[in-house]
Design a protein around this motif. Sequence first.
Motif, PDB file in Angstrom:
ATOM      1  N   LEU A  88       0.830  -1.212   0.000  1.00  0.00           N
ATOM      2  CA  LEU A  88       0.000   0.000   0.000  1.00  0.00           C
ATOM      3  C   LEU A  88       0.860   1.257   0.000  1.00  0.00           C
ATOM      4  N   LEU A  89       1.984   1.213   0.681  1.00  0.00           N
ATOM      5  CA  LEU A  89       2.894   2.365   0.679  1.00  0.00           C
ATOM      6  C   LEU A  89       3.389   2.651  -0.736  1.00  0.00           C
ATOM      7  N   LEU A  90       3.730   1.605  -1.478  1.00  0.00           N
ATOM      8  CA  LEU A  90       4.151   1.781  -2.869  1.00  0.00           C
ATOM      9  C   LEU A  90       3.030   2.426  -3.686  1.00  0.00           C
ATOM     10  N   ALA A  91       1.807   1.924  -3.539  1.00  0.00           N
ATOM     11  CA  ALA A  91       0.674   2.473  -4.294  1.00  0.00           C
ATOM     12  C   ALA A  91       0.451   3.948  -3.969  1.00  0.00           C
ATOM     13  N   LEU A  92       0.560   4.307  -2.709  1.00  0.00           N
ATOM     14  CA  LEU A  92       0.357   5.704  -2.299  1.00  0.00           C
ATOM     15  C   LEU A  92       1.417   6.619  -2.914  1.00  0.00           C
ATOM     16  N   LEU A  93       2.652   6.164  -2.921  1.00  0.00           N
ATOM     17  CA  LEU A  93       3.754   7.002  -3.415  1.00  0.00           C
ATOM     18  C   LEU A  93       3.674   7.260  -4.923  1.00  0.00           C
ATOM     19  N   VAL A  94       3.064   6.356  -5.678  1.00  0.00           N
ATOM     20  CA  VAL A  94       3.062   6.510  -7.133  1.00  0.00           C
ATOM     21  C   VAL A  94       1.770   7.128  -7.669  1.00  0.00           C
ATOM     22  N   ILE A  95       0.856   7.533  -6.794  1.00  0.00           N
ATOM     23  CA  ILE A  95      -0.373   8.170  -7.270  1.00  0.00           C
ATOM     24  C   ILE A  95      -0.100   9.390  -8.153  1.00  0.00           C
ATOM     25  N   PRO A  96       0.880  10.259  -7.825  1.00  0.00           N
ATOM     26  CA  PRO A  96       1.143  11.391  -8.728  1.00  0.00           C
ATOM     27  C   PRO A  96       1.523  10.965 -10.143  1.00  0.00           C
TER      28      PRO A  96
END
Length: 403
Positions: free
Chosen positions: A289-297
Motif C-alpha cells: 500500500l505504501l508503494l501504491a500511495l507514493l506513485v499516485i502522482p
Amino acid sequence: MANFSANKASGPANYHAVLAGFLGWTLDAFDFFVVTFLLDTLAHQFGVTKKDIVLTTTATLAMRPVGALLFGLLADRYGRRIPLMANVIYFSAIELLCGFAPNYTTFLVLRALFGIGMGGEWGVGASLAMEAAPKRLRGVLSGLLQSGYPIGNLLAALAAKTILPVWGWRPVFWVGALPALLALYIRTKVPESQAWKENRAATTGEVLRTVGKEWKRFAYLVVLMTFMMFLSHGTQDLYPDFLKQVHKVPDGLRANMVIISNIGAVVGAVIFGQLSQAAGRRKGMLAALLLALLVIPLWALGGTLPVLIAGAFLMQAGVQGAWGVIPVHLNELSAAAARGLMPGLAYQLGILIASPTNSIQFALYEHFGYQKALARFEVCTILVLSLLLWRGIEAHNKDFTRT
C-alpha cells in the motif's frame, strides 16, 4: 512406507489444486474485464449512454455475494471440487450468452447473472488452493493465485486489441466460454481437500452457525474487503477510459498500457505475497500500500506517456501486491468448518458495498475532472486500509489440517 508414498504423491496433486484455482480466477476476471474495454462499443450497439454500460459492471459486482453464499455453502458441505466445476461451467455459459444479447436489457440481466458465477469462484477456488498449498509456500502461492485477476485483465486487453477490431464485440464474449474446459481438468487432476475432509460440517446449518460464532472477525473481514475493492476497482475499471478521455491515448496503445500495468500487478502479487510469508500478512500488505500511495502522482497526474506507463506499472504492482496476500490472509483467519464460505462471502460482501465504485468515480469525474477524482479517491482508500491493517489481526501460518 505407505504414509511416505502417500505424501510423496500428494505434492503434484496439491499443485494441480493451486493451478485450478489460479486458472478459474484468471478466466473469471477475463470475462468481467472485457466489458471495461467495450464501454463505447456496447453503448453504440445498444443505443444507450456509456453510464448505462458502466451500470452493468455495477450489477455484476452487486450479485457476487449471492454466488459466494451459494457456492460457499456447497463447498463446505460437499467438498471443493464439484462446486468449483459447476461454477466454471455456469459462468462460461453466461458469458457465451452475453455474446448473443439482442438488446441492453438482456445484456444487463446476463451481466447480473454472471456476477453470481464470479462471486462463487473465488471463495471455492481460494480455499481449495490454500488448503493444498505447503505452509512454507503459502505466501508466494497466494500471490500467484491472486495474480490470476490481473492476468485476466491482461487477456481482456489482448482480446480488445486483436479480436474486437477484426470480428467485432460478440466474439470477444464467445471466447469467454472456453473456460468450461477447465471443469474437465479439475475432474481428472485435482484431488479433494484433505482439510475439508477433516473439518467437514454435518449440515448447512452448522456452517452458518460457525460463521455466526465468528461474527466479529467476519465483520472485520467484510470491512477490510470493502476497502480492498475500492482499491482495486478504483484503479482498474475506468482507467482505460481515463487514458482515452484525458490523454487521448488510442485504443491499441491503451490496450498495451493495460497489459504493462498488469505485468506490474503479477510482479507485485508474487513479491509482496512472498514478503508476507517472512514478515507477516499485515506488514506485507502495508508495504504494498505504501508503494501504491507514493506513485499516485505518476499514475493519475502524470503529464507524459512514459510517466503514465511507469505510474500504471507501479500502481498495479502496489495494488495487486496487497491483493496477493488476501487469499492466504482470509483463509488463515476463517473457521475450519466454514473456510469455503467465510473468505468468499466476506470478499463478495465487500464488493457489494463497494459496487458503486465505478459510478461514484464517474460522478466525481464529472464534477472535478478525471485526474483529481481518481487521485483523491485512492488516497482516501489507501489511508483507511492502512489503518485497518495496522489495528487488525492475522493468523500467520495457521495449520489447516491435523496431519
